[in-house]
Design an enzyme around this catalytic site. Structure first.
Site, short mmCIF file in Angstrom:
data_model
loop_
_atom_site.label_atom_id
_atom_site.label_comp_id
_atom_site.label_asym_id
_atom_site.label_seq_id
_atom_site.Cartn_x
_atom_site.Cartn_y
_atom_site.Cartn_z
N ASP A 37 0.86 -1.19 0.00
CA ASP A 37 0.00 0.00 0.00
C ASP A 37 0.89 1.23 0.00
OD1 ASP A 37 -2.00 2.07 0.94
OD2 ASP A 37 -3.25 0.32 1.29
N VAL A 53 0.71 0.90 -6.94
CA VAL A 53 0.34 -0.10 -7.96
C VAL A 53 0.35 0.44 -9.38
CG1 VAL A 53 -1.01 -1.50 -6.34
CG2 VAL A 53 -2.16 0.30 -7.69
N ASN A 79 -6.44 -5.21 -4.74
CA ASN A 79 -7.59 -4.57 -4.09
C ASN A 79 -7.47 -3.05 -4.01
OD1 ASN A 79 -9.81 -4.56 -1.81
ND2 ASN A 79 -8.00 -3.62 -0.88
N TYR A 146 -14.96 5.14 -12.48
CA TYR A 146 -15.02 4.02 -11.52
C TYR A 146 -15.79 2.85 -12.12
CZ TYR A 146 -15.43 1.66 -6.97
OH TYR A 146 -15.36 0.75 -5.95
N LYS A 150 -14.03 -0.71 -13.01
CA LYS A 150 -14.44 -1.93 -12.30
C LYS A 150 -15.02 -2.98 -13.26
CE LYS A 150 -13.10 -0.75 -8.19
NZ LYS A 150 -12.01 -1.47 -7.51
N THR A 181 -16.80 1.07 5.20
CA THR A 181 -15.37 1.32 5.44
C THR A 181 -15.22 2.77 5.89
OG1 THR A 181 -15.03 1.95 3.15
CG2 THR A 181 -14.65 -0.36 3.69
N1 LIG Z 1 -16.15 0.47 0.18
C1 LIG Z 1 -17.03 0.07 -0.71
O1 LIG Z 1 -18.25 0.30 -0.58
C2 LIG Z 1 -16.57 -0.69 -1.93
C3 LIG Z 1 -17.54 -1.31 -2.75
C4 LIG Z 1 -17.11 -2.03 -3.86
C5 LIG Z 1 -15.77 -2.11 -4.17
N2 LIG Z 1 -14.85 -1.49 -3.38
C6 LIG Z 1 -13.44 -1.62 -3.76
O2 LIG Z 1 -12.76 -2.31 -2.74
C7 LIG Z 1 -11.39 -1.90 -2.70
C8 LIG Z 1 -11.04 -1.45 -1.29
O3 LIG Z 1 -11.90 -0.38 -0.94
P1 LIG Z 1 -12.04 0.18 0.55
O4 LIG Z 1 -13.42 0.66 0.69
O5 LIG Z 1 -11.48 -0.79 1.51
O6 LIG Z 1 -11.12 1.48 0.40
P2 LIG Z 1 -10.05 2.16 1.38
O7 LIG Z 1 -9.91 3.56 0.91
O8 LIG Z 1 -10.39 1.89 2.82
O9 LIG Z 1 -8.71 1.34 1.02
C9 LIG Z 1 -8.09 1.48 -0.24
C10 LIG Z 1 -6.59 1.38 -0.01
O10 LIG Z 1 -5.95 1.49 -1.31
C11 LIG Z 1 -4.75 2.22 -1.12
N3 LIG Z 1 -4.31 2.79 -2.40
C12 LIG Z 1 -4.89 3.79 -3.12
N4 LIG Z 1 -4.16 4.05 -4.20
C13 LIG Z 1 -3.10 3.20 -4.19
C14 LIG Z 1 -2.00 2.98 -5.07
N5 LIG Z 1 -1.79 3.69 -6.18
N6 LIG Z 1 -1.10 2.00 -4.74
C15 LIG Z 1 -1.26 1.27 -3.60
N7 LIG Z 1 -2.27 1.44 -2.74
C16 LIG Z 1 -3.19 2.40 -3.04
C17 LIG Z 1 -5.11 3.29 -0.09
O11 LIG Z 1 -3.95 3.81 0.54
C18 LIG Z 1 -6.01 2.50 0.86
O12 LIG Z 1 -5.29 1.95 1.95
C19 LIG Z 1 -11.26 -0.78 -3.74
O13 LIG Z 1 -10.76 -1.33 -4.95
C20 LIG Z 1 -12.69 -0.31 -3.90
O14 LIG Z 1 -12.92 0.29 -5.15
C21 LIG Z 1 -15.22 -0.78 -2.26
#
Ligand SMILES: NC(=O)c1ccc[n+]([C@@H]2O[C@H](COP(=O)([O-])OP(=O)(O)OC[C@H]3O[C@@H](n4cnc5c(N)ncnc54)[C@H](O)[C@@H]3O)[C@@H](O)[C@H]2O)c1
Length: 236
Positions: A37, A53, A79, A146, A150, A181
């Site tokens: 991360d 990433v 992720n 987004y 996705k 989250t």
């Molecule tokens: N929260 C939701 O409702 C939800 C729903 C569907 C999908 N998602 C997907 O699930 C995944 C996790 O989401 P979350 O809600 O836990 O988000 P979050 O913001 O809590 O965590 C995302 C993490 O990704 C890291 N990150 C961002 N850009 C980065 C990069 N370039 N390189 C490395 N790390 C990086 C951030 O530092 C963070 O720790 C994401 O892909 C999100 O799109 C989330």
């Protein structure tokens, strides 16, 4: 013996939210989770490799560090993700479009590239889980980059599943609905209650529920274990 004993799992975006819950779940099942991360993990005692990433050199460093320390990589959860500026396409913010596509789609593909190359060398059972979203499956108003990213992750994953079907590497994507989250906690109650109403289950999901899905996917792809109706498992 735990389900994931001796398995080494890279989790990008594992410092928070869904990724952190997955790391905790895998650790509880005996795996060694690696948090990759841009930020250090919010909690827990994990091996952390600062990773962006979107940068090939950063991903090469990640793979090199994990292989040097543990010798192998059995699991990738790609992720890491960011959210977008929402609005109709006539108001598209090109800079934000590029940023979201770069992390949410290109970042997943690049991470797969460098980690799967290591898995190919190993020739042992391995599992890749890419994080898509409900917004990659259904149409949602005012979502541009987004939704596109996705949907791209979901079909990229299908393609890799077919490509690698005759090897020991398995590919799956998870498409969560709205999850409780840190991000959702910053939104006004009126927004989160609308999100909850859109969920068939009538509430936001908890990160641990997504982690259970990831564990389920690994249990069959990696270990051959069978999940029982009571939530337990039988090792094969
Ligand atoms: N929260 C939701 O409702 C939800 C729903 C569907 C999908 N998602 C997907 O699930 C995944 C996790 O989401 P979350 O809600 O836990 O988000 P979050 O913001 O809590 O965590 C995302 C993490 O990704 C890291 N990150 C961002 N850009 C980065 C990069 N370039 N390189 C490395 N790390 C990086 C951030 O530092 C963070 O720790 C994401 O892909 C999100 O799109 C989330």
């Amino acid at each position: 013996m735990a389900l994931l004993d001796e398995k080494v799992a890279i989790i990008t975006g594992g410092a928070n939210g869904i990724g952190l819950a997955i790391a905790q779940k895998f650790a509880a099942e005996g795996a060694t989770p690696i948090i990759a991360d841009m930020k250090a993990p919010a909690e827990g005692n994990f091996f952390f490799v600062e990773t962006n990433v979107t940068q090939p050199a950063s991903l090469t460093n990640l793979v090199d560090q994990v292989v040097a320390k543990y010798g192998h990589i059995d699991v990738l959860v790609a992720n890491a993700g960011i959210t977008e500026h929402k609005g109709p396409v006539s108001q598209l913010d090109e800079e934000n479009w590029n940023a979201v596509i770069n992390v949410d789609l290109n970042g997943v593909v690049l991470t797969n590239k460098y980690v799967v190359a290591q898995m190919e060398k190993q020739g042992t059972p391995a599992s890749v889980i890419n994080t898509s979203s409900i917004l990659g499956v259904v149409g949602a108003a005012n979502s541009q980059a987004y939704s596109a990213a996705k949907a791209g992750v979901a079909n990229f994953t299908r393609s890799q599943g077919v490509t690698y079907a005759k090897t020991k590497i398995r590919f799956n994507a998870i498409a969560p609905g709205y999850v409780n989250t840190a991000l959702s906690k910053t939104l006004p109650e009126s927004v989160t209650s609308t999100m909850a109403e859109r969920m068939p289950i009538g509430r936001l999901l908890e990160p641990e529920e997504i982690a259970n899905v990831a564990l389920f996917l690994l249990s069959t792809a990696l270990t051959g274990a069978v999940i029982n109706a009571d939530g337990g498992y039988t090792a094969q």
